[in-house]
Scaffold this motif. Structure first.
Motif, PDB file in Angstrom:
ATOM      1  N   VAL A 136      -8.992 -55.992  86.712  1.00 26.44           N
ATOM      2  CA  VAL A 136      -8.699 -56.852  87.500  1.00 26.44           C
ATOM      3  C   VAL A 136      -7.763 -57.538  87.267  1.00 26.44           C
ATOM      4  CG1 VAL A 136     -10.960 -57.856  87.445  1.00 26.44           C
ATOM      5  CG2 VAL A 136      -9.951 -58.605  85.292  1.00 26.44           C
ATOM      6  N   ASP A 137      -6.677 -59.367  87.528  1.00 26.85           N
ATOM      7  CA  ASP A 137      -5.830 -59.854  86.825  1.00 26.85           C
ATOM      8  C   ASP A 137      -6.058 -60.904  86.234  1.00 26.85           C
ATOM      9  OD1 ASP A 137      -3.427 -57.679  87.997  1.00 26.85           O
ATOM     10  OD2 ASP A 137      -4.119 -58.310  90.077  1.00 26.85           O
ATOM     11  N   ASP A 138      -5.963 -60.862  84.612  1.00 22.38           N
ATOM     12  CA  ASP A 138      -6.139 -61.743  84.332  1.00 22.38           C
ATOM     13  C   ASP A 138      -5.724 -62.262  83.094  1.00 22.38           C
ATOM     14  OD1 ASP A 138      -9.077 -63.303  84.069  1.00 22.38           O
ATOM     15  OD2 ASP A 138      -8.846 -62.658  82.056  1.00 22.38           O
ATOM     16  N   GLU A 139      -4.184 -62.488  83.670  1.00 22.20           N
ATOM     17  CA  GLU A 139      -3.239 -63.361  83.140  1.00 22.20           C
ATOM     18  C   GLU A 139      -3.647 -64.397  82.061  1.00 22.20           C
ATOM     19  OE1 GLU A 139      -0.232 -63.974  85.540  1.00 22.20           O
ATOM     20  OE2 GLU A 139      -0.070 -61.519  86.296  1.00 22.20           O
ATOM     21  N   GLY A 140      -3.485 -65.423  83.085  1.00 21.55           N
ATOM     22  CA  GLY A 140      -3.812 -67.103  82.589  1.00 21.55           C
ATOM     23  C   GLY A 140      -2.946 -67.822  83.752  1.00 21.55           C
ATOM     24  N   GLY A 141      -3.815 -68.986  83.688  1.00 19.90           N
ATOM     25  CA  GLY A 141      -3.160 -69.636  84.816  1.00 19.90           C
ATOM     26  C   GLY A 141      -2.922 -69.681  86.181  1.00 19.90           C
ATOM     27  N   ARG A 142      -1.919 -69.707  86.979  1.00 20.46           N
ATOM     28  CA  ARG A 142      -2.377 -69.256  88.558  1.00 20.46           C
ATOM     29  C   ARG A 142      -2.996 -68.067  88.371  1.00 20.46           C
ATOM     30  NH1 ARG A 142       3.206 -68.837  90.443  1.00 20.46           N
ATOM     31  NH2 ARG A 142       4.128 -68.436  88.956  1.00 20.46           N
ATOM     32  N   ILE A 146     -11.755 -64.801  86.093  1.00 18.45           N
ATOM     33  CA  ILE A 146     -13.328 -64.923  85.875  1.00 18.45           C
ATOM     34  C   ILE A 146     -13.062 -66.493  84.968  1.00 18.45           C
ATOM     35  CG2 ILE A 146     -13.858 -62.413  84.451  1.00 18.45           C
ATOM     36  CD1 ILE A 146     -13.427 -63.861  81.927  1.00 18.45           C
ATOM     37  N   ASP A 147     -12.430 -67.393  85.347  1.00 18.44           N
ATOM     38  CA  ASP A 147     -11.881 -68.283  85.403  1.00 18.44           C
ATOM     39  C   ASP A 147     -13.505 -69.257  85.571  1.00 18.44           C
ATOM     40  OD1 ASP A 147     -10.735 -67.857  87.357  1.00 18.44           O
ATOM     41  OD2 ASP A 147     -10.342 -69.973  87.992  1.00 18.44           O
ATOM     42  N   ASP A 148     -13.672 -69.089  86.815  1.00 20.47           N
ATOM     43  CA  ASP A 148     -14.828 -69.295  87.190  1.00 20.47           C
ATOM     44  C   ASP A 148     -15.846 -69.253  86.375  1.00 20.47           C
ATOM     45  OD1 ASP A 148     -13.789 -71.184  89.232  1.00 20.47           O
ATOM     46  OD2 ASP A 148     -14.266 -69.772  90.637  1.00 20.47           O
ATOM     47  N   LEU A 149     -16.365 -68.273  85.780  1.00 18.37           N
ATOM     48  CA  LEU A 149     -17.207 -67.665  84.931  1.00 18.37           C
ATOM     49  C   LEU A 149     -17.742 -68.044  83.624  1.00 18.37           C
ATOM     50  CD1 LEU A 149     -17.438 -64.330  87.350  1.00 18.37           C
ATOM     51  CD2 LEU A 149     -19.338 -66.005  87.321  1.00 18.37           C
ATOM     52  N   ASP A 150     -16.039 -67.499  82.938  1.00 20.20           N
ATOM     53  CA  ASP A 150     -15.687 -67.630  81.428  1.00 20.20           C
ATOM     54  C   ASP A 150     -15.192 -69.087  81.296  1.00 20.20           C
ATOM     55  OD1 ASP A 150     -18.217 -65.327  80.683  1.00 20.20           O
ATOM     56  OD2 ASP A 150     -16.510 -64.115  81.471  1.00 20.20           O
ATOM     57  N   GLY A 151     -14.758 -69.788  81.739  1.00 28.56           N
ATOM     58  CA  GLY A 151     -13.595 -70.586  81.523  1.00 28.56           C
ATOM     59  C   GLY A 151     -12.363 -70.661  81.685  1.00 28.56           C
ATOM     60  N   ASP A 152     -11.077 -71.572  81.657  1.00 32.41           N
ATOM     61  CA  ASP A 152      -9.591 -70.993  82.111  1.00 32.41           C
ATOM     62  C   ASP A 152      -9.115 -70.582  80.699  1.00 32.41           C
ATOM     63  OD1 ASP A 152      -7.487 -72.571  84.247  1.00 32.41           O
ATOM     64  OD2 ASP A 152      -7.213 -73.059  82.542  1.00 32.41           O
ATOM     65  N   LEU A 153      -8.054 -69.998  81.690  1.00 36.91           N
ATOM     66  CA  LEU A 153      -7.467 -69.306  80.550  1.00 36.91           C
ATOM     67  C   LEU A 153      -5.846 -70.389  80.268  1.00 36.91           C
ATOM     68  CD1 LEU A 153      -6.960 -67.343  78.129  1.00 36.91           C
ATOM     69  CD2 LEU A 153      -6.381 -66.029  80.255  1.00 36.91           C
ATOM     70  N   PRO A 154      -4.749 -70.810  79.831  1.00 33.08           N
ATOM     71  CA  PRO A 154      -3.805 -71.549  80.050  1.00 33.08           C
ATOM     72  C   PRO A 154      -2.655 -70.726  79.967  1.00 33.08           C
ATOM     73  CG  PRO A 154      -4.583 -72.310  77.586  1.00 33.08           C
ATOM     74  CD  PRO A 154      -5.718 -71.114  78.447  1.00 33.08           C
ATOM     75  N   SER A 155      -1.309 -70.670  81.254  1.00 33.85           N
ATOM     76  CA  SER A 155      -0.158 -69.643  81.157  1.00 33.85           C
ATOM     77  C   SER A 155      -0.281 -69.568  80.073  1.00 33.85           C
ATOM     78  CB  SER A 155       0.905 -70.669  81.789  1.00 33.85           C
ATOM     79  OG  SER A 155       0.962 -71.553  81.401  1.00 33.85           O
ATOM     80  N   ALA A 156       1.005 -68.279  80.485  1.00 31.52           N
ATOM     81  CA  ALA A 156       1.561 -67.768  79.711  1.00 31.52           C
ATOM     82  C   ALA A 156       2.829 -68.492  78.997  1.00 31.52           C
ATOM     83  CB  ALA A 156       2.666 -66.509  79.841  1.00 31.52           C
ATOM     84  N   ARG A 157       3.061 -69.704  80.063  1.00 34.48           N
ATOM     85  CA  ARG A 157       5.056 -70.482  79.391  1.00 34.48           C
ATOM     86  C   ARG A 157       3.386 -71.854  78.436  1.00 34.48           C
ATOM     87  NH1 ARG A 157       8.378 -72.463  83.625  1.00 34.48           N
ATOM     88  NH2 ARG A 157       9.636 -70.820  83.384  1.00 34.48           N
ATOM     89  N   GLU A 158       2.539 -71.915  79.099  1.00 33.08           N
ATOM     90  CA  GLU A 158       1.571 -72.871  78.618  1.00 33.08           C
ATOM     91  C   GLU A 158       0.965 -72.151  76.926  1.00 33.08           C
ATOM     92  OE1 GLU A 158      -1.660 -75.874  77.858  1.00 33.08           O
ATOM     93  OE2 GLU A 158      -1.097 -74.756  80.148  1.00 33.08           O
ATOM     94  N   ALA A 173      -8.627 -61.493  72.238  1.00 33.17           N
ATOM     95  CA  ALA A 173      -9.213 -60.821  71.698  1.00 33.17           C
ATOM     96  C   ALA A 173     -10.671 -61.311  72.729  1.00 33.17           C
ATOM     97  CB  ALA A 173      -9.110 -60.851  70.274  1.00 33.17           C
ATOM     98  N   ASP A 174     -10.687 -62.383  72.696  1.00 29.81           N
ATOM     99  CA  ASP A 174     -11.605 -63.239  73.261  1.00 29.81           C
ATOM    100  C   ASP A 174     -11.998 -63.150  74.610  1.00 29.81           C
ATOM    101  OD1 ASP A 174     -14.190 -65.536  72.744  1.00 29.81           O
ATOM    102  OD2 ASP A 174     -12.987 -66.765  74.193  1.00 29.81           O
ATOM    103  N   ARG A 175     -10.786 -62.978  75.418  1.00 29.15           N
ATOM    104  CA  ARG A 175     -11.305 -63.014  76.536  1.00 29.15           C
ATOM    105  C   ARG A 175     -11.425 -61.698  77.115  1.00 29.15           C
ATOM    106  NH1 ARG A 175     -10.853 -67.437  80.213  1.00 29.15           N
ATOM    107  NH2 ARG A 175     -10.453 -66.196  82.307  1.00 29.15           N
ATOM    108  N   ALA A 223      -1.059 -57.908  74.329  1.00 30.16           N
ATOM    109  CA  ALA A 223      -2.267 -57.064  74.493  1.00 30.16           C
ATOM    110  C   ALA A 223      -2.605 -56.487  73.364  1.00 30.16           C
ATOM    111  CB  ALA A 223      -0.531 -56.298  75.106  1.00 30.16           C
ATOM    112  N   ASP A 224      -2.722 -56.571  71.535  1.00 30.12           N
ATOM    113  CA  ASP A 224      -3.266 -56.210  70.780  1.00 30.12           C
ATOM    114  C   ASP A 224      -4.499 -57.490  71.115  1.00 30.12           C
ATOM    115  OD1 ASP A 224      -1.183 -54.894  69.917  1.00 30.12           O
ATOM    116  OD2 ASP A 224      -0.465 -56.607  68.215  1.00 30.12           O
ATOM    117  N   GLY A 225      -4.859 -58.758  70.980  1.00 28.10           N
ATOM    118  CA  GLY A 225      -6.118 -59.184  71.376  1.00 28.10           C
ATOM    119  C   GLY A 225      -6.896 -57.994  72.441  1.00 28.10           C
ATOM    120  N   LEU A 226      -6.512 -57.938  73.969  1.00 32.78           N
ATOM    121  CA  LEU A 226      -7.359 -57.399  74.516  1.00 32.78           C
ATOM    122  C   LEU A 226      -7.422 -55.918  74.155  1.00 32.78           C
ATOM    123  CD1 LEU A 226      -4.981 -57.864  77.829  1.00 32.78           C
ATOM    124  CD2 LEU A 226      -7.315 -59.024  77.040  1.00 32.78           C
TER     125      LEU A 226
END
Length: 392
Positions: A136-142, A146-158, A173-175, A223-226
């Motif tokens: 999947v593509d799950d960077e955060g932000g735009r 899985i934001d609709d399923l597990d919550g929003d992830l802020p953008s990299a810049r934020e 790691a949580d994501r 990346a380490d968290g993933l």
């Protein structure tokens, strides 16, 4: 890979300053030959080491990659090199593609979440003889999935503006755990591009920073968290999309010259790749002094740069070959996949729901004629099987 401004996504990695040694190790654990119906594939890196620790690499255990490859037909060997887009609203489509065409990976894009919920990926995994890559593509932000399923992830810049690298690693790691619980094994993230452009540009706020040292630390942390959670990260978009002129969804775009990229945009890769990054995505980028008017994703020179100058021996994969005009204006899908694999890609990705049959037929003909060299197929197959199964 999907258009910026949608929620389908792309990718990112960890560690220190642009000129220091940095640590990211993503070594996969052996996976069973066929995951049980109740459990997603165990394909996964071991937890990455921290930036303060020396990099370590444990020798993989398990079957020999050559033995696994020898047990596959020629067509099935080629199918291992494909990551095929499937219908996110229809698990039947995903099961059929894996069961009938024996592809090595699927990409779950779009906005529907049915395939990612209710354990619907379990029978998809079970349909594969060897551990399956589910991306999947799950960077955060735009760009998230899985934001609709597990919550929003802020953008990299934020994230870079509001969090420490340690916090971003914990967030990754949580994501990753949430993705893994849903059957995902590989996240096309983090973005290692450098950009200070407006948030809504094609890269924009998908970049952690225009500063190579900051981007290195935060991309590496995510990346380490993933990796810690058991999900494979993918660094993108080599050799650097952040300062390219335009959007490769709309056509081929040009970056600054290679010499300039080496002084800035390529520094995160120079720092992170030696420490064990498992996969890198090449963008559809024309790099003066390197690609001669061709996209990096189908340019032999770009793959040589990655392998020879940056010492990368992991899996090199393409950005979307089926829905981005930088490629589709020049190639039909079967020829685009052939061009990418011949150039040096190990995995050819497309996001649409195009059946893999015509692509595989084109690849078989090219291999028989020598247009696609047999040693190139063997090299790519070895890397992909190592990533997926932990073979040696």
């Amino acid at each position: 890979m999907t258009r910026a401004g949608t929620r389908a996504g792309l990718l990112s990695l960890t560690a220190g300053a642009a000129v220091c040694a940095v640590i990211v190790a993503a070594v996969q654990t052996p996976a069973p030959a066929r995951p049980p119906a109740e459990t997603p594939s165990a394909t996964a890196p071991r937890a990455a080491v921290s930036p303060e620790s020396p990099a370590t690499t444990e020798a993989p255990t398990g079957p020999a990659c050559a033995d696994l490859a020898a047990g596959l037909s020629e067509r099935d060997q080629l199918a291992q090199l494909l990551m095929v887009g499937v219908n996110p609203a229809d698990e039947t489509n995903a099961i059929e593609v894996v069961r009938d065409d024996h592809v090595g990976g699927i990409f779950v894009g779009g906005s529907a979440t049915r395939l990612l919920s209710g354990s619907r990926l379990n029978p998809v995994h079970a349909a594969s003889k060897h551990p399956l890559l589910v991306a999947v593509d799950d960077e955060g932000g735009r760009v998230q999935r899985i934001d609709d399923l597990d919550g929003d992830l802020p953008s990299a810049r934020e994230l870079a503006a509001t969090s420490t690298p340690e916090q971003v690693r914990a967030l990754g790691a949580d994501r990753g755990r949430k993705l893994k619980d849903r059957g995902v094994t590989i996240n096309l993230a983090p973005v290692a591009d450098l950009s200070d452009g407006p948030a809504g540009e094609v890269i924009g706020d998908r970049s952690y920073s225009p500063d190579p040292a900051v981007a290195t630390r935060y991309a590496g942390a995510f990346a380490d968290g993933l990796a810690e959670s058991g999900v494979l990260p993918v660094l993108k978009h080599f050799p650097g999309h952040g300062r390219a002129e335009g959007d490769s969804h709309e056509g081929l775009v040009r970056t600054p010259a290679l010499a300039e990229l080496k002084r800035s945009d390529l520094l995160p890769y120079a720092n992170l790749l030696p420490r064990g990054a498992p996969a890198v995505m090449l963008g559809h980028l024309d790099v003066p002094g390197l690609t001669r008017g061709e996209a990096a994703s189908v340019s032999p020179a770009a793959y040589r740069l990655l392998r020879e100058d940056y010492g990368f021996d992991g899996v090199a994969m393409t950005d979307d070959l089926g829905a981005m005009r930088a490629i589709t204006d020049r190639y039909g899908l079967p020829d685009a996949v052939l061009a990418a694999l011949t150039a040096g890609a190990d995995i050819a990705l497309w996001s649409g729901h195009d059946a893999p049959g015509p692509v595989l037929t084109r690849l078989q003909k090219a291999k028989a004629s020598g247009e696609l060299p047999a040693d190139r197929v063997a090299e790519a197959l070895d890397r992909v099987l190592r990533l997926r199964t932990g073979c040696r």
